[in-house]
Motif scaffolding. Structure first.
Motif, short mmCIF file in Angstrom:
data_model
loop_
_atom_site.label_atom_id
_atom_site.label_comp_id
_atom_site.label_asym_id
_atom_site.label_seq_id
_atom_site.Cartn_x
_atom_site.Cartn_y
_atom_site.Cartn_z
N PRO A 33 0.79 -0.66 0.01
CA PRO A 33 0.33 -0.05 0.01
C PRO A 33 0.61 1.58 0.07
CG PRO A 33 -0.24 -0.76 2.34
CD PRO A 33 0.97 -1.95 1.06
N CYS A 34 0.30 2.17 -0.63
CA CYS A 34 0.80 3.71 -0.14
C CYS A 34 1.23 3.24 0.92
CB CYS A 34 -0.42 4.59 -0.85
SG CYS A 34 0.78 6.54 -0.52
N ALA A 35 0.43 3.65 1.99
CA ALA A 35 0.14 4.02 3.33
C ALA A 35 -0.15 2.46 4.19
CB ALA A 35 -0.24 5.45 3.81
N SER A 50 2.83 3.33 -10.15
CA SER A 50 2.02 4.07 -9.39
C SER A 50 1.84 5.27 -9.80
CB SER A 50 1.29 3.53 -8.68
OG SER A 50 1.74 2.08 -8.74
N HIS A 51 3.14 6.28 -9.50
CA HIS A 51 2.98 7.89 -9.10
C HIS A 51 2.87 8.55 -9.91
CE1 HIS A 51 3.52 6.17 -4.93
NE2 HIS A 51 2.84 7.31 -4.22
N ALA A 52 3.27 7.33 -11.63
CA ALA A 52 3.65 8.30 -12.31
C ALA A 52 2.32 8.63 -13.30
CB ALA A 52 4.63 7.12 -13.44
N VAL A 81 5.19 -1.25 -6.80
CA VAL A 81 3.71 -0.63 -7.52
C VAL A 81 2.66 -0.77 -5.98
CG1 VAL A 81 2.38 -1.41 -8.69
CG2 VAL A 81 4.44 -1.97 -9.50
N GLU A 82 1.78 0.07 -6.01
CA GLU A 82 0.86 0.11 -4.91
C GLU A 82 -0.08 -0.63 -5.18
OE1 GLU A 82 2.34 4.59 -3.51
OE2 GLU A 82 0.18 4.86 -4.24
N ILE A 83 -0.55 -1.70 -3.70
CA ILE A 83 -1.59 -2.39 -4.45
C ILE A 83 -2.80 -1.70 -3.03
CG2 ILE A 83 0.09 -3.65 -5.65
CD1 ILE A 83 -0.18 -5.97 -3.35
N CYS A 121 -4.73 6.97 1.16
CA CYS A 121 -3.95 7.59 0.27
C CYS A 121 -3.53 6.55 -0.73
CB CYS A 121 -2.46 7.15 1.45
SG CYS A 121 -1.00 8.59 0.48
N ASP A 122 -4.20 7.46 -1.82
CA ASP A 122 -3.10 7.54 -3.48
C ASP A 122 -3.60 5.84 -4.17
OD1 ASP A 122 -1.98 8.92 -3.91
OD2 ASP A 122 -0.02 8.02 -3.15
N GLY A 123 -5.40 6.23 -3.05
CA GLY A 123 -6.37 4.53 -4.02
C GLY A 123 -6.52 4.35 -5.41
#
Ligand code: PEP
Ligand code: MN
Length: 278
Positions: free
Chosen positions: A37-39, A211-213, A237-239, A248-250
């Protein structure tokens, strides 16, 4: 007889090397996929996501404890509690852990709890932080991920690496995570050309953060695939188990189904280079 002894010695040496390689982020013949996860939001959340990461056969989990948010009103992370959860999760599932370190004062604390120290895009030019991370990584044997500043040139990025390595040897892995351009459709613009350029200019490994890109989950899969095609050594990669509920960043997090699809496509691309996913 002597020949046999030498063979055994070689075997032991190679085994040690394999163990060492397994602790490192980048391993010869493999594409390293770091997912998470992001957070870190709660014990239950990170526990569920770690189960997903493990089930897919991956070895590295990411999760932010100290979050450098653009807005001071956004969720700032669980901070110390997040580190404790991540460390416990790493032991429970046998996963290596990756988290961001946001300031020089907390580097030692973070290094006590995780395996890999990540320096975020907002801090690529925070030289006091780079030097401190270099020193602590050298003393503790931790690996470092250095993200590219979203407005930094490749040359500035490579010089930032030297702030880390000047304190002594450590594994530094570059991470391209998108740069700011005039295009607002995606969150940033993923500079995939950075991969062959870095390969040309240095011996450093480079991973991609799609992901952030791109900032949107449906665009993460094609860019992950492209990252491998262009020669990246891995991905971060954010999952999320429930992206729509993420703190955050869902919007850019892959759900379990999308994670499976991403890994299948990345595995297919990796095979082209005779590599496996880890
Ligand atoms: C992150 O990976 O959690 C993050 C904040 O990324 P970046 O520094 O690339 O924005
Ligand atoms: Mn994020």
């Amino acid at each position: 007889m002597k020949e046999n002894k030498d063979k055994i010695k070689d075997k032991i040496k190679n085994k040690d090397k394999a163990i060492l390689d397994d602790n490192k982020l980048i391993k010869e013949g493999f594409i390293t996929v770091i997912a998470g996860p992001c957070a870190i939001e709660s014990w239950e959340q990170i526990d569920l996501i770690a189960g997903i990461v493990k089930d897919f056969g991956l070895n590295f989990i990411r999760g932010g404890a100290y979050k450098p948010r653009t807005s001071p009103y956004s969720f700032q992370g669980l901070e110390h509690k997040g580190l404790e959860y991540l460390s416990k999760i790493g032991k429970k599932y046998g996963l290596k852990t990756v988290t961001e370190v946001t300031d020089a004062e907390t580097v030692e604390e973070v290094a006590k709890f995780v395996d890999v120290l990540q320096i975020g895009t907002r801090n690529m030019s925070n030289f006091a932080l780079l030097k401190k991370v270099g020193k602590v990584a050298h003393e503790t044997g931790k690996s470092v991920i250095l993200k590219r500043g979203w407005a930094s040139t490749i040359k500035e990025w490579l010089l930032a690496v030297e702030y880390i390595t000047s304190a002594g040897g450590t594994e530094v892995v570059l991470c391209e995570r998108g740069i700011r351009t005039f295009e607002p459709y995606t969150r940033f613009t993923l500079d995939l050309s950075a991969v062959p350029v870095i390969k040309k200019l240095s011996k450093l490994p480079i991973i991609i953060d799609p992901s952030h890109a791109v900032g949107q989950s449906d665009l993460v899969i094609p860019m992950s695939r492209a990252a491998i095609a262009v020669g990246a050594d891995g991905l971060i990669v954010e999952i999320h188990n429930e992206p729509e509920k993420a703190l955050c960043d869902g919007q850019q997090a892959l759900d379990t189904h999308q994670t499976k699809e991403m890994l299948e496509q990345v595995e297919y691309m990796a095979k082209f280079f005779g590599k496996k996913i880890r």
